[in-house]
Design a protein around this motif. Structure first.
Motif, mmCIF file in Angstrom:
data_model
loop_
_atom_site.group_PDB
_atom_site.id
_atom_site.type_symbol
_atom_site.label_atom_id
_atom_site.label_comp_id
_atom_site.label_asym_id
_atom_site.label_seq_id
_atom_site.Cartn_x
_atom_site.Cartn_y
_atom_site.Cartn_z
ATOM 1 N N VAL A 187 0.870 -1.427 -0.055
ATOM 2 C CA VAL A 187 -0.236 0.070 -0.034
ATOM 3 C C VAL A 187 0.826 1.300 -0.096
ATOM 4 C CG1 VAL A 187 -1.706 1.232 1.254
ATOM 5 C CG2 VAL A 187 -1.931 -1.303 1.069
ATOM 6 N N LEU A 188 1.628 1.310 0.941
ATOM 7 C CA LEU A 188 2.372 2.595 1.188
ATOM 8 C C LEU A 188 3.345 2.853 0.048
ATOM 9 C CD1 LEU A 188 2.459 3.407 5.264
ATOM 10 C CD2 LEU A 188 0.601 4.207 3.432
ATOM 11 N N ILE A 189 4.319 1.988 0.242
ATOM 12 C CA ILE A 189 5.414 2.181 -0.769
ATOM 13 C C ILE A 189 4.879 2.479 -2.383
ATOM 14 C CG2 ILE A 189 7.634 1.124 -1.641
ATOM 15 C CD1 ILE A 189 8.194 0.375 1.141
ATOM 16 N N PRO A 190 4.035 1.516 -2.750
ATOM 17 C CA PRO A 190 3.571 1.847 -4.421
ATOM 18 C C PRO A 190 2.919 3.105 -4.213
ATOM 19 C CG PRO A 190 2.697 -0.193 -3.203
ATOM 20 C CD PRO A 190 3.528 0.376 -2.430
ATOM 21 N N HIS A 191 2.367 3.754 -3.385
ATOM 22 C CA HIS A 191 1.679 5.076 -3.522
ATOM 23 C C HIS A 191 2.897 6.161 -3.288
ATOM 24 C CE1 HIS A 191 -2.165 3.790 -2.557
ATOM 25 N NE2 HIS A 191 -2.977 4.929 -2.874
ATOM 26 N N MET A 192 3.854 5.826 -2.753
ATOM 27 C CA MET A 192 5.076 6.903 -2.631
ATOM 28 C C MET A 192 5.755 6.880 -3.996
ATOM 29 S SD MET A 192 6.814 6.188 0.956
ATOM 30 C CE MET A 192 5.872 5.534 2.550
ATOM 31 N N HIS A 193 5.940 5.751 -4.502
ATOM 32 C CA HIS A 193 6.839 5.431 -5.752
ATOM 33 C C HIS A 193 5.995 6.095 -6.965
ATOM 34 C CE1 HIS A 193 9.584 1.860 -4.548
ATOM 35 N NE2 HIS A 193 9.940 3.134 -3.775
ATOM 36 N N LYS A 194 4.712 6.086 -6.914
ATOM 37 C CA LYS A 194 4.005 6.501 -7.868
ATOM 38 C C LYS A 194 3.975 7.930 -7.956
ATOM 39 C CE LYS A 194 -0.952 6.295 -9.802
ATOM 40 N NZ LYS A 194 -1.333 7.783 -9.717
ATOM 41 N N SER A 195 3.675 8.477 -6.719
ATOM 42 C CA SER A 195 3.512 9.873 -6.701
ATOM 43 C C SER A 195 5.122 10.710 -7.082
ATOM 44 C CB SER A 195 3.290 10.600 -5.426
ATOM 45 O OG SER A 195 3.970 10.093 -4.487
ATOM 46 N N SER A 196 6.137 10.071 -6.707
ATOM 47 C CA SER A 196 7.473 10.469 -7.083
ATOM 48 C C SER A 196 7.616 10.130 -8.451
ATOM 49 C CB SER A 196 8.459 9.419 -6.169
ATOM 50 O OG SER A 196 8.463 9.597 -4.913
ATOM 51 N N ALA A 197 7.139 9.071 -9.225
ATOM 52 C CA ALA A 197 7.202 9.167 -10.670
ATOM 53 C C ALA A 197 6.661 10.285 -11.412
ATOM 54 C CB ALA A 197 6.877 7.809 -11.410
ATOM 55 N N GLU A 198 5.537 10.478 -11.040
ATOM 56 C CA GLU A 198 4.488 11.737 -11.371
ATOM 57 C C GLU A 198 5.385 13.316 -11.211
ATOM 58 O OE1 GLU A 198 1.138 11.093 -9.222
ATOM 59 O OE2 GLU A 198 0.364 9.514 -10.815
ATOM 60 N N ALA A 199 5.857 13.130 -9.925
ATOM 61 C CA ALA A 199 6.654 14.269 -9.942
ATOM 62 C C ALA A 199 7.951 14.334 -10.622
ATOM 63 C CB ALA A 199 6.729 14.752 -8.267
ATOM 64 N N ALA A 200 8.410 13.355 -11.237
ATOM 65 C CA ALA A 200 9.886 13.110 -11.979
ATOM 66 C C ALA A 200 11.063 13.116 -11.040
ATOM 67 C CB ALA A 200 9.840 14.331 -13.129
ATOM 68 N N ARG A 201 10.782 12.609 -9.920
ATOM 69 C CA ARG A 201 11.760 12.388 -8.679
ATOM 70 C C ARG A 201 12.103 10.901 -8.782
ATOM 71 N NH1 ARG A 201 9.888 13.859 -3.306
ATOM 72 N NH2 ARG A 201 12.261 14.827 -3.054
ATOM 73 N N ASP A 202 13.251 10.837 -7.992
ATOM 74 C CA ASP A 202 13.824 9.544 -7.463
ATOM 75 C C ASP A 202 12.882 8.836 -6.338
ATOM 76 O OD1 ASP A 202 15.824 9.526 -9.238
ATOM 77 O OD2 ASP A 202 17.215 10.153 -7.801
ATOM 78 N N PRO A 203 12.800 7.812 -6.141
ATOM 79 C CA PRO A 203 11.602 7.186 -5.290
ATOM 80 C C PRO A 203 12.215 7.747 -3.834
ATOM 81 C CG PRO A 203 12.155 5.447 -6.685
ATOM 82 C CD PRO A 203 12.970 6.692 -7.055
ATOM 83 N N VAL A 204 11.354 8.029 -2.852
ATOM 84 C CA VAL A 204 11.583 8.633 -1.715
ATOM 85 C C VAL A 204 11.864 7.413 -0.744
ATOM 86 C CG1 VAL A 204 9.303 8.468 -0.768
ATOM 87 C CG2 VAL A 204 10.738 9.892 0.394
ATOM 88 N N PRO A 205 13.045 7.623 0.137
ATOM 89 C CA PRO A 205 13.399 6.373 0.863
ATOM 90 C C PRO A 205 12.418 6.308 2.079
ATOM 91 C CG PRO A 205 15.078 8.395 1.061
ATOM 92 C CD PRO A 205 14.153 8.586 -0.135
ATOM 93 N N VAL A 206 12.431 5.229 2.881
ATOM 94 C CA VAL A 206 11.498 5.069 3.694
ATOM 95 C C VAL A 206 12.270 4.267 5.034
ATOM 96 C CG1 VAL A 206 9.406 3.619 4.490
ATOM 97 C CG2 VAL A 206 9.617 4.122 1.973
ATOM 98 N N THR A 207 11.946 4.959 5.963
ATOM 99 C CA THR A 207 12.411 4.694 7.341
ATOM 100 C C THR A 207 11.436 4.165 7.988
ATOM 101 O OG1 THR A 207 14.082 6.250 7.505
ATOM 102 C CG2 THR A 207 13.223 5.581 9.651
ATOM 103 N N ALA A 208 11.247 2.982 8.898
ATOM 104 C CA ALA A 208 10.216 2.310 9.218
ATOM 105 C C ALA A 208 10.624 2.118 10.833
ATOM 106 C CB ALA A 208 9.607 1.017 8.983
ATOM 107 N N VAL A 209 9.855 2.941 12.015
ATOM 108 C CA VAL A 209 10.200 2.444 13.460
ATOM 109 C C VAL A 209 9.456 1.255 13.700
ATOM 110 C CG1 VAL A 209 10.054 3.457 15.641
ATOM 111 C CG2 VAL A 209 10.295 5.021 13.774
ATOM 112 N N VAL A 210 10.269 0.260 14.447
ATOM 113 C CA VAL A 210 9.594 -0.984 14.379
ATOM 114 C C VAL A 210 9.727 -1.512 15.966
ATOM 115 C CG1 VAL A 210 9.977 -3.603 13.762
ATOM 116 C CG2 VAL A 210 10.499 -1.761 12.226
ATOM 117 N N PRO A 211 8.786 -1.588 16.553
ATOM 118 C CA PRO A 211 8.653 -1.947 18.013
ATOM 119 C C PRO A 211 8.999 -3.474 18.168
ATOM 120 C CG PRO A 211 6.447 -1.884 17.178
ATOM 121 C CD PRO A 211 7.348 -1.469 16.075
ATOM 122 N N CYS A 212 9.962 -3.730 19.148
ATOM 123 C CA CYS A 212 10.451 -5.180 19.315
ATOM 124 C C CYS A 212 10.804 -5.350 20.532
ATOM 125 C CB CYS A 212 11.631 -5.312 18.378
ATOM 126 S SG CYS A 212 12.993 -4.254 18.621
#
Length: 315
Positions: A187-212
């Motif tokens: 869900v989230l990463i495909p939306h990011m990549h799609k909007s980055s492509a539409e804006a002619a930008r490289d894909p935005v990197p993702v940082t995930a805070v992971v509880p453990c």
């Protein structure tokens, strides 16, 4: 994939943060992250650490936009980079509707627009640009005093698809909380990549805070999960996020079982944690931030430091 850590305690004395910041110097941890703080300001804490010689890359995620103007945010982010001599990644988000109302008098009519304007302005300022912004929420006509600074990247706190699209269009990074890897991947990463492509930008990197947390004698998985993320599970916007991710939140301790099943909370041996983090990498995450707040809350700060050491040892 990069590994980082989240300061898992609310410090009232800056010395309490020293063992955690030092882990960035002594382990594979690459960045010292803090969420929004309400005792010692997170920027002030990093500057204090730098003053005693602990200078490490830092991350702020997610700082809440109602607390500071875009110019103030840009000044703080860059001053942190100047004080530490290290890179900074500062991510921002609007917070809950009730939080906006408490600090601003009324909530944002459009949190998406408010975040877009805010992050666009802060990002332009830290890049040294002269800004003339007349938006619905941000009014800025200024530039920062020129100074040679280590890199300062500006991110967006992302929970749901529309904010993911905003991050893909305008931000240097997306920072997620309580988002299981399948939800990120599908869900989230495909939306990011799609909007980055539409804006002619490289894909935005993702940082995930992971509880453990590590499974050890005398520990209860549900207690650990709720001590780590229980406060977030009470918030409406996090509940909506988890339902989008297929986790039906009830507010009961059994929610931990669903989180564990979706890798929204990682629990087990150090190798189990490593394998769970690998599933975030497979989902397309660039950086994971280990969150052991539950260990700190139940077992204390010293146990949380040892927990992080054990996990980083196997990474």
């Amino acid at each position: 994939m990069r590994y980082s850590l989240l300061l898992p305690i609310a410090v009232s004395r800056p010395e309490q943060a020293v063992p955690f910041a030092n882990l960035v110097r002594w382990t594979r941890a690459q960045r010292f992250w803090q969420g929004q703080t309400y005792t010692i300001d997170n920027h002030h804490l990093v500057s204090w650490l730098a003053g005693i010689g602990i200078r490490v890359p830092t991350g702020f995620g997610v700082n809440l936009t109602p607390l500071r103007s875009p110019y103030h945010a840009a000044t703080e982010a860059r001053s942190t980079a100047l004080a530490t001599g290290c890179s900074v990644l500062a991510a921002y988000g609007p917070g809950a509707t009730s939080y906006q109302r408490a600090l601003l008098g009324r909530p944002y009519k459009s949190p998406l627009t408010a975040t877009r304007e805010y992050v666009t302005t802060v990002r332009a300022l830290v890049r040294g640009e002269s800004v003339k912004a007349e938006g619905a929420y941000c009014h800025t006509a200024a530039r920062l005093v020129p100074a040679q600074s280590p890199p300062v990247k500006i991110g967006v706190g992302v929970l749901r698809p529309k904010m993911a699209a905003v991050a893909g269009q305008i931000a240097d990074a997306a920072v997620t909380w309580l988002c299981p890897p399948a939800y990120l991947r599908d869900v989230l990463i495909p939306h990011m990549h799609k909007s980055s492509a539409e804006a002619a930008r490289d894909p935005v990197p993702v940082t995930a805070v992971v509880p453990c947390a590590l499974a050890k004698d005398g520990r209860d998985m549900r207690d650990m999960a709720f001590a780590t993320v229980g406060q977030h599970l009470q918030a409406v916007h996090y509940q909506a996020t988890l339902r989008h991710a297929g986790v039906e939140v009830t507010g009961r301790r059994t929610d931990a079982d669903q989180l564990l099943g979706k890798d929204g909370f990682l629990y087990g041996t150090p190798s189990d944690i490593r394998d769970g983090l690998g599933r975030y990498a497979d989902a397309g995450v660039d950086e994971v931030v280990l969150n052991v707040m539950g260990v700190a809350a139940i077992k204390g700060a010293r146990a949380a430091v040892k927990e992080l050491e054990e996990i980083f040892h196997v990474l």
